[in-house]
Motif scaffolding. Structure first.
Motif, PDB file in Angstrom:
ATOM      1  N   ARG A 323       0.811  -1.334  -0.075  1.00  0.00           N
ATOM      2  CA  ARG A 323       0.091  -0.119   0.081  1.00  0.00           C
ATOM      3  C   ARG A 323       0.735   1.217  -0.096  1.00  0.00           C
ATOM      4  NH1 ARG A 323      -5.825   0.420   2.459  1.00  0.00           N
ATOM      5  NH2 ARG A 323      -6.924  -0.987   1.046  1.00  0.00           N
ATOM      6  N   GLU A 324       2.185   0.932  -0.008  1.00  0.00           N
ATOM      7  CA  GLU A 324       3.129   2.301  -0.002  1.00  0.00           C
ATOM      8  C   GLU A 324       3.581   2.387  -1.517  1.00  0.00           C
ATOM      9  OE1 GLU A 324       3.433   4.741   2.134  1.00  0.00           O
ATOM     10  OE2 GLU A 324       2.418   3.796   3.755  1.00  0.00           O
ATOM     11  N   GLU A 329      -1.954   2.400  -3.324  1.00  0.00           N
ATOM     12  CA  GLU A 329      -2.368   2.808  -2.157  1.00  0.00           C
ATOM     13  C   GLU A 329      -3.542   2.274  -1.300  1.00  0.00           C
ATOM     14  OE1 GLU A 329       0.210   5.820  -4.594  1.00  0.00           O
ATOM     15  OE2 GLU A 329      -1.547   4.505  -4.719  1.00  0.00           O
ATOM     16  N   LYS A 330      -4.585   1.834  -2.375  1.00  0.00           N
ATOM     17  CA  LYS A 330      -5.956   1.427  -1.863  1.00  0.00           C
ATOM     18  C   LYS A 330      -5.863  -0.036  -2.345  1.00  0.00           C
ATOM     19  CE  LYS A 330      -8.074   5.937  -2.008  1.00  0.00           C
ATOM     20  NZ  LYS A 330      -9.119   6.484  -2.690  1.00  0.00           N
TER      21      LYS A 330
END
Length: 623
Positions: A323-324, A329-330
């Motif tokens: 998610r980084e 991210e989502k």
């Protein structure tokens, strides 16, 4: 159903499927035993076939009459020719496949081969009498008799899955492992080792921000693997590129305390050329980011494969780290990545036919020989299937040399050198790369396969027509002269020197700036000659262009290969006792005794055997 078979194939992965198809097509009565009929030739890892050197192997399988190229073409959703900026020895076809169509196509092909029977079960016992395999016994207690057995059990033999500190017994996620065989073979005197491989998480494409990613489209002109295809397949599914960063690396490092790689839980060696993401950030600590590829799993699914993010870290560490990553991210995941340990058999215990030396008529193919990759497995399976059939029907062994094919390089490396980590093929492993190109696999191999009855008459007819058309174009270019006024405007546009007098067209075609494809647009008589051909003109032009521009390199490499092949033709008697050759080094005696090469050429490639040892060996055998 419970009958005697010529060949039993254990396992229906890429190796087992090719082995069963080859042996059955040649005329053997074959039983294919698999745990799950819905997962024949399953793409357990990335949904792709081919790549650097691997694409050449798929083309060679096709040239020999195997099925992997045909199945890849049928299931293809993207095609790319890699390394186009380099010389033709490096060009390597690669395709993204619809993994569901791939399995479906393989099952359909096998079910339409009359000589193939199926049995869904697990084999946990090999029946061995007087040093010869005579059949197998399954988990539910059924015995099948056979004259030969091809074992292609992949990662299933004593498979152990790792996700952080969690361990699951299985051959693939949610699939049971196989037990009993490696323990039995160890008692038969065979060496058994452990290896490790891994696979990344699978992602929900609906949660990916594709606008933040770099789109990687396929080749506009399309492409194909099988030499039976005249037209290039054009598809429009894209892959996407993103990168890790320092935040990602920091989160991954948090999980090292629970990583089976760094706590000593995993004993097997992992693949050097497809390392886990945690291996990457340790081995390449100076790098701030690593490239990742998002690859679609099929045409009608939202599932994506995150190539380059193989991991055995705890699932929550994997999830937080992903998610980084830009674009993720989502992200939501279907399942985390995992590592798997499994039993393998060091391949120096094999003959070059892939028959085991300890047990007659037992053949090994695929990951149990210490390799990684669908293509390497399929190539071994094809050769094992061919040789199992020939062995039980009294035929001569079918072995490919290093100057004939990448498959020959693969098997020679395995049997002669062995492995201490999962082996994958690269163009750099082949010393005759310019002879073993992806475009000429049929010219190298189809006739050999046709003679044993595997490649059909349609393949041979197409090859003969292709060769005739190629010679027609080469003769035209060699014999027709071109005047300055006909060609100079084109040459000046390319920025290359104009000609001052008539020249043979082949002399102009040798210039690196000149393309035969473009010449057909400039010279109407050349276009007319091309239109008379009966095979695909693009393929013929590409083949002619390579021969014209690289003829010096090709001829030189052929000369070197012919010289080296003299060593390949010097046979070593199987009864030779190397321990009595005190004039060679102790290491060489030990290595030669273990590997037992069949030719001087093979002996010369064994690590630890020096040129002086080879000279002594030559004198000993009277050469």
């Amino acid at each position: 159903m419970l009958q005697n078979y010529d060949v039993i194939v254990v396992g229906a992965g890429h190796a087992g499927s090719e082995a069963a198809a080859a042996a059955a097509t040649l005329g053997s009565k074959v039983l294919l035993i698999t745990m799950d009929m819905t997962k024949i030739a399953q793409m357990s890892c990335n949904p792709a076939m081919g790549g650097i050197a691997k694409g050449q192997i798929v083309r060679e399988i096709d040239a020999l009459g195997g099925q992997s190229g045909i199945v890849t073409d049928e299931s293809m959703i993207q095609f790319r020719m890699l390394n186009r900026s380099k010389g033709p020895a490096m060009w390597s076809p690669r395709a993204q496949s619809d993994r569901f169509k791939f399995t479906e196509a393989w099952r359909r092909i096998l079910e339409h081969i009359e000589n193939v029977d199926f049995w869904q079960d697990s084999v946990n016992d090999l029946i061995i009498k007087n040093g010869r395999i005579t059949g197998v016994k399954t988990k539910i207690g059924i015995t099948f008799s056979a004259k030969a057995v091809v074992l292609t059990s992949g990662t299933f033999e004593n498979g152990l899955i790792h996700i952080g500190r969690s361990q699951l017994k299985g051959g693939r996620i949610s699939e049971p492992r196989s037990t009993g065989i490696s323990e039995q073979l160890r008692l038969q005197g065979m060496e058994v080792g452990r290896m490790k491989t891994g696979t990344p998480a699978r992602l929900d494409g609906r949660s990916i921000d594709f606008k933040s990613l770099i789109e990687q489209k396929g080749d506009e002109e399309g492409g194909n693997f099988s030499y039976l295809n005249d037209e290039r397949i054009k598809t429009n599914y894209s892959c996407y590129i993103t990168h890790t960063n320092e935040k990602v690396h920091a989160i991954l490092r948090e999980g090292f305390v629970d990583s089976p790689l760094y706590t000593g839980i995993i004993a097997g060696r992992g693949p050097r050329y497809c390392p886990s993401v945690e291996d990457k950030i340790v081995t390449f600590a100076e790098k701030a980011s690593h490239q990742l590829f998002l690859e679609p799993e099929g045409a009608h699914t939202v599932e994506y494969y995150i190539n380059g993010f193989s991991s055995s870290l705890p699932w929550d560490i994997q999830y937080r780290a992903m998610r980084e990553i830009p674009g993720l991210e989502k992200v939501k995941i279907f399942r985390p990545g995992y590592a798997i340990e499994y039993d393998y058999y060091p391949p120096t215990q094999l003959n070059f036919t892939l028959e085991t030396r300890n047990i007659q008529n037992l053949f090994f193919a695929g990951q149990i020989n210490g390799t990684t990759g669908y293509e390497e497995a399929a190539g071994q399976g094809l050769m094992a299937g061919i040789n199992a059939h020939l062995k039980v029907h009294g035929g001569e062994e079918f072995v490919l040399k290093r100057d004939e094919s990448y498959i020959g390089v693969l098997i020679d490396d395995l049997v002669t050198k062995g492995v201490d980590e999962p082996y994958r093929m690269f163009t750099s492993r082949a010393e005759y790369r310019i002879l073993l190109r992806q475009d000429n696999g049929d010219e190298r191999l189809t006739e050999r396969s046709y003679k044993i009855g595997l490649a059909g008459s349609n393949r041979m007819e197409r090859l003969n027509q292709k060769i005739a058309d190629k010679e027609c174009i080469l003769n035209f270019l060699t014999n027709v002269s071109i005047a300055p006024e006909q060609i100079n405007p084109y040459l000046e546009k390319l920025g290359t020197s104009p000609i001052r007098q008539k020249l043979k067209l082949v002399e102009v075609a040798r210039r690196p700036q000149v393309s035969l494809f473009e010449l057909t647009k400039v010279l109407p008589e050349f276009r007319a000659q091309l239109d008379r051909l009966k095979t695909n003109t693009d393929n013929i032009l590409e083949r002619c262009e390579i021969e014209i521009k690289y003829t010096g390199y090709i001829d030189r490499e052929r000369t070197i290969a012919d010289k080296i092949s003299r060593l390949e033709n010097i046979r070593i008697h199987e009864s030779i006792d190397y321990t009595k050759l005190t004039s060679i080094s102790i290491e060489a005696r030990q290595k030669l005794s273990r590997v037992r090469p069949t030719t001087i050429g093979q002996a010369s490639r064994i690590p630890g055997v020096s040129p002086s040892d080879i000279n002594v060996l030559l004198i000993h055998i009277g050469r």
